[in-house]
Design an enzyme around this catalytic site. Structure first.
Site, PDB file in Angstrom:
ATOM      1  N   SER A 189       0.828  -1.211   0.000  1.00 51.08           N
ATOM      2  CA  SER A 189       0.000   0.000   0.000  1.00 51.08           C
ATOM      3  C   SER A 189       0.853   1.247   0.000  1.00 51.08           C
ATOM      4  O   SER A 189       0.405   2.301  -0.429  1.00 51.08           O
ATOM      5  CB  SER A 189      -0.865   0.039   1.262  1.00 51.08           C
ATOM      6  N   HIS A 229      -1.947  -2.979  -6.839  1.00 49.16           N
ATOM      7  CA  HIS A 229      -2.519  -2.663  -5.526  1.00 49.16           C
ATOM      8  C   HIS A 229      -4.025  -2.909  -5.525  1.00 49.16           C
ATOM      9  O   HIS A 229      -4.800  -2.122  -6.074  1.00 49.16           O
ATOM     10  CB  HIS A 229      -2.195  -1.200  -5.179  1.00 49.16           C
ATOM     11  N   GLU A 233      -4.779  -0.576  -8.583  1.00 51.77           N
ATOM     12  CA  GLU A 233      -3.827   0.419  -9.082  1.00 51.77           C
ATOM     13  C   GLU A 233      -2.621  -0.328  -9.651  1.00 51.77           C
ATOM     14  O   GLU A 233      -2.031  -1.168  -8.964  1.00 51.77           O
ATOM     15  CB  GLU A 233      -3.397   1.354  -7.952  1.00 51.77           C
ATOM     16  N   ASN A 280      -5.049   5.913  -1.743  1.00 53.13           N
ATOM     17  CA  ASN A 280      -4.812   6.094  -0.307  1.00 53.13           C
ATOM     18  C   ASN A 280      -4.300   7.493   0.008  1.00 53.13           C
ATOM     19  O   ASN A 280      -4.572   8.026   1.096  1.00 53.13           O
ATOM     20  CB  ASN A 280      -3.820   5.057   0.219  1.00 53.13           C
TER      21      ASN A 280
HETATM   22  N1  LIG Z   1      -5.431  -4.921   4.353  1.00 53.67           N
HETATM   23  C1  LIG Z   1      -5.724  -4.093   3.360  1.00 53.67           C
HETATM   24  O1  LIG Z   1      -6.826  -3.520   3.287  1.00 53.67           O
HETATM   25  C2  LIG Z   1      -4.727  -3.867   2.264  1.00 53.67           C
HETATM   26  C3  LIG Z   1      -5.145  -3.197   1.100  1.00 53.67           C
HETATM   27  C4  LIG Z   1      -4.241  -3.032   0.057  1.00 53.67           C
HETATM   28  C5  LIG Z   1      -2.946  -3.493   0.189  1.00 53.67           C
HETATM   29  N2  LIG Z   1      -2.553  -4.116   1.341  1.00 53.67           N
HETATM   30  C6  LIG Z   1      -1.172  -4.624   1.415  1.00 53.67           C
HETATM   31  O2  LIG Z   1      -1.206  -6.022   1.172  1.00 53.67           O
HETATM   32  C7  LIG Z   1      -0.179  -6.681   1.921  1.00 53.67           C
HETATM   33  C8  LIG Z   1      -0.771  -7.745   2.802  1.00 53.67           C
HETATM   34  O3  LIG Z   1      -1.711  -7.166   3.661  1.00 53.67           O
HETATM   35  P1  LIG Z   1      -2.785  -8.039   4.464  1.00 53.67           P
HETATM   36  O4  LIG Z   1      -3.786  -7.097   4.978  1.00 53.67           O
HETATM   37  O5  LIG Z   1      -3.213  -9.206   3.642  1.00 53.67           O
HETATM   38  O6  LIG Z   1      -1.868  -8.564   5.674  1.00 53.67           O
HETATM   39  P2  LIG Z   1      -2.115  -9.861   6.591  1.00 53.67           P
HETATM   40  O7  LIG Z   1      -1.385  -9.591   7.841  1.00 53.67           O
HETATM   41  O8  LIG Z   1      -3.555 -10.233   6.634  1.00 53.67           O
HETATM   42  O9  LIG Z   1      -1.358 -11.016   5.772  1.00 53.67           O
HETATM   43  C9  LIG Z   1       0.017 -11.054   5.585  1.00 53.67           C
HETATM   44  C10 LIG Z   1       0.420 -12.502   5.509  1.00 53.67           C
HETATM   45  O10 LIG Z   1       1.768 -12.584   5.077  1.00 53.67           O
HETATM   46  C11 LIG Z   1       2.341 -13.694   5.758  1.00 53.67           C
HETATM   47  N3  LIG Z   1       3.780 -13.592   5.630  1.00 53.67           N
HETATM   48  C12 LIG Z   1       4.665 -12.884   6.336  1.00 53.67           C
HETATM   49  N4  LIG Z   1       5.901 -13.078   5.859  1.00 53.67           N
HETATM   50  C13 LIG Z   1       5.769 -13.941   4.820  1.00 53.67           C
HETATM   51  C14 LIG Z   1       6.672 -14.537   3.906  1.00 53.67           C
HETATM   52  N5  LIG Z   1       7.985 -14.277   3.975  1.00 53.67           N
HETATM   53  N6  LIG Z   1       6.174 -15.343   2.950  1.00 53.67           N
HETATM   54  C15 LIG Z   1       4.849 -15.591   2.860  1.00 53.67           C
HETATM   55  N7  LIG Z   1       3.947 -15.077   3.702  1.00 53.67           N
HETATM   56  C16 LIG Z   1       4.414 -14.254   4.670  1.00 53.67           C
HETATM   57  C17 LIG Z   1       1.798 -13.603   7.161  1.00 53.67           C
HETATM   58  O11 LIG Z   1       1.928 -14.839   7.832  1.00 53.67           O
HETATM   59  C18 LIG Z   1       0.346 -13.218   6.871  1.00 53.67           C
HETATM   60  O12 LIG Z   1      -0.486 -14.358   6.757  1.00 53.67           O
HETATM   61  C19 LIG Z   1       0.570  -5.564   2.676  1.00 53.67           C
HETATM   62  O13 LIG Z   1       1.653  -5.150   1.922  1.00 53.67           O
HETATM   63  C20 LIG Z   1      -0.498  -4.463   2.752  1.00 53.67           C
HETATM   64  O14 LIG Z   1       0.063  -3.189   2.856  1.00 53.67           O
HETATM   65  C21 LIG Z   1      -3.417  -4.322   2.373  1.00 53.67           C
END
Ligand SMILES: NC(=O)c1ccc[n+]([C@@H]2O[C@H](COP(=O)([O-])OP(=O)(O)OC[C@H]3O[C@@H](n4cnc5c(N)ncnc54)[C@H](O)[C@@H]3O)[C@@H](O)[C@H]2O)c1
Length: 293
Positions: free
Chosen positions: A118, A139, A151, A190
């Site tokens: 993000s 994104h 995005e 964002n």
């Molecule tokens: N939550 C949102 O609304 C949102 C929206 C857009 C983008 N994002 C981005 O998406 C990404 C993930 O966010 P999320 O909300 O799904 O987080 P989350 O915490 O729900 O999931 C992240 C996952 O990654 C796993 N993980 C950590 N290290 C790892 C590795 N080396 N290999 C594989 N898996 C690994 C964790 O165990 C976890 O299950 C982030 O970069 C976040 O900024 C999130």
């Protein structure tokens, strides 16, 4: 370049959603996370969501057939025959650079690596690899199966052909794409949304109004499906906090600085639905009980 096999790194909220829409669109998917427990939990959530969408006629095909396209793994070797990789692990620069370095080593030469970050600029992640032109940002928005926008972000060294392929792939997942020509922290949507969420928190902090009234007002007055506090509870308060901090550090612009109340909630572990309390309280089934304070 024909894309058949997709690898998704991270099976959390976003990775699970991305794997789901890929499988729904007919791609073979391998989803990777750190433990079997996390993968099982993610598969269960995907199964439930696909089932609902099939039942409502919003997704074609049988639930089992769609689920049959998703494989899981706790290691990265499954990325070796992937045509495209979506990375959706935790929002941490070092962790992302580490996994991109590994993926770069494992994946075939034409494979494109896309980050769902993000706030972290694509260029900083791409630099960890030997394939900078083949690294881009895709994104997605949460919940991925429902939200149409993606995005497509160009890092400083991303090739135009990579952008074209990522754009076409995301459209084949039923998404609409927004092209972003420079990888500014927070990307575009964002960057627009954070100051409004920060202002909402400041108005609550100052006692001007309540969390519930702001959410209701934003739904009724602006036609949003969810208010900013409901959205934050779904996303995770720490996710928003960390993303705001990344944008603030890059811009030094006060309008992106997370307010004190948000900082305190994150410190306390009041992170939203997943911890049972955030801006609202939830029962063990995730049903909203009322405001947290
Ligand atoms: N939550 C949102 O609304 C949102 C929206 C857009 C983008 N994002 C981005 O998406 C990404 C993930 O966010 P999320 O909300 O799904 O987080 P989350 O915490 O729900 O999931 C992240 C996952 O990654 C796993 N993980 C950590 N290290 C790892 C590795 N080396 N290999 C594989 N898996 C690994 C964790 O165990 C976890 O299950 C982030 O970069 C976040 O900024 C999130």
């Amino acid at each position: 370049m024909e894309i058949k096999k997709i690898f998704v790194a991270g099976a959390g909220l976003m990775g699970g959603g991305i794997a789901q829409v890929c499988a729904q669109a007919g791609y073979d998917v391998t989803m990777r996370d750190l433990t079997e427990e996390i993968l099982e939990k993610s598969l269960k959530a995907i199964h439930w969501s696909v089932g609902k969408l099939v039942e409502k006629g919003r997704v074609k095909g049988a639930t089992d057939e769609i689920m049959g396209r998703i494989k899981t793994s706790t290691d990265l070797s499954g990325a070796a025959d992937a045509d495209f990789v979506f990375e959706a692990i935790i929002e941490n620069l070092e962790a992302k650079r580490e996994i991109f370095k590994e993926l770069d080593r494992i994946c075939q030469q034409p494979t494109i690596l896309a980050t769902n970050s993000s706030a972290i600029p694509v260029t900083e992640i791409a630099e960890a690899t030997q394939r900078v032109p083949k690294v881009t940002g895709t994104h997605f928005f949460s919940p991925v199966p429902m939200m149409k926008a993606v995005e497509i972000v160009k890092g400083l060294g991303t090739a135009e052909q990579t952008i074209e392929i990522a754009d076409k792939l995301c459209r084949s997942l039923g998404k609409e794409t927004i092209r972003v020509n420079r990888d500014v922290a927070g990307i575009v949507l964002n960057r627009i949304n954070f100051p409004s969420t920060i202002e909402a928190i400041k108005l609550v902090e100052a006692g001007v109004t309540t969390v519930e009234d702001i959410d209701r007002g934003m739904r009724l007055g602006f036609g949003r499906p969810m208010g900013p506090f409901e959205t934050a509870d779904m996303t995770g308060l720490e996710v928003g906090f960390n993303a705001m901090m990344v944008v603030y550090r890059e811009t030094r612009d006060e309008k992106f600085h997370p307010p004190m109340l948000l900082q305190r909630k994150v410190k306390l572990g009041h992170l939203g639905r997943k911890t049972g309390i955030g801006w609202y309280k939830y029962d063990e089934n995730g049903k909203k009980l009322g405001p947290a304070d």
